[in-house]
Enzyme design. Sequence first.
Site, PDB file in Angstrom:
ATOM      1  N   CYS A  90      18.625   5.768   2.731  1.00 40.41           N
ATOM      2  CA  CYS A  90      17.543   5.802   1.757  1.00 40.41           C
ATOM      3  C   CYS A  90      18.127   5.979   0.350  1.00 40.41           C
ATOM      4  O   CYS A  90      19.046   6.774   0.174  1.00 40.41           O
ATOM      5  CB  CYS A  90      16.613   6.964   2.089  1.00 40.41           C
ATOM      6  SG  CYS A  90      15.282   7.195   0.925  1.00 40.41           S
ATOM      7  N   PRO A  91      17.669   5.196  -0.592  1.00 35.92           N
ATOM      8  CA  PRO A  91      16.536   4.267  -0.611  1.00 35.92           C
ATOM      9  C   PRO A  91      16.928   2.796  -0.427  1.00 35.92           C
ATOM     10  O   PRO A  91      16.107   1.908  -0.620  1.00 35.92           O
ATOM     11  CB  PRO A  91      15.959   4.476  -1.999  1.00 35.92           C
ATOM     12  CG  PRO A  91      17.187   4.673  -2.856  1.00 35.92           C
ATOM     13  CD  PRO A  91      18.140   5.465  -1.971  1.00 35.92           C
TER      14      PRO A  91
END
Length: 76
Positions: free
Chosen positions: A14-15
Amino acid sequence: MDADKNLDCTGLRCPMPVAKVNIAMKKMTDGETLQVIATDPTFGDEIKAWSDDNGHTILALENADNKFEVFLKKGL
């Protein structure tokens, strides 16, 4: 399920998986389908929220052995 495009995000955290999905979807035509493979444990929740916020449809979302497979239809 068949997809118009495929995106492999295995190993990304993430992201980055959602960022790469966003870039890929911008290059696609409305109604096309994108298959995404991702291993980030938060990807399932993140892709649901992102799809809702951006008007895309999740056609299928599976999580097996810490690997997500998602089919997204680009919104109209």
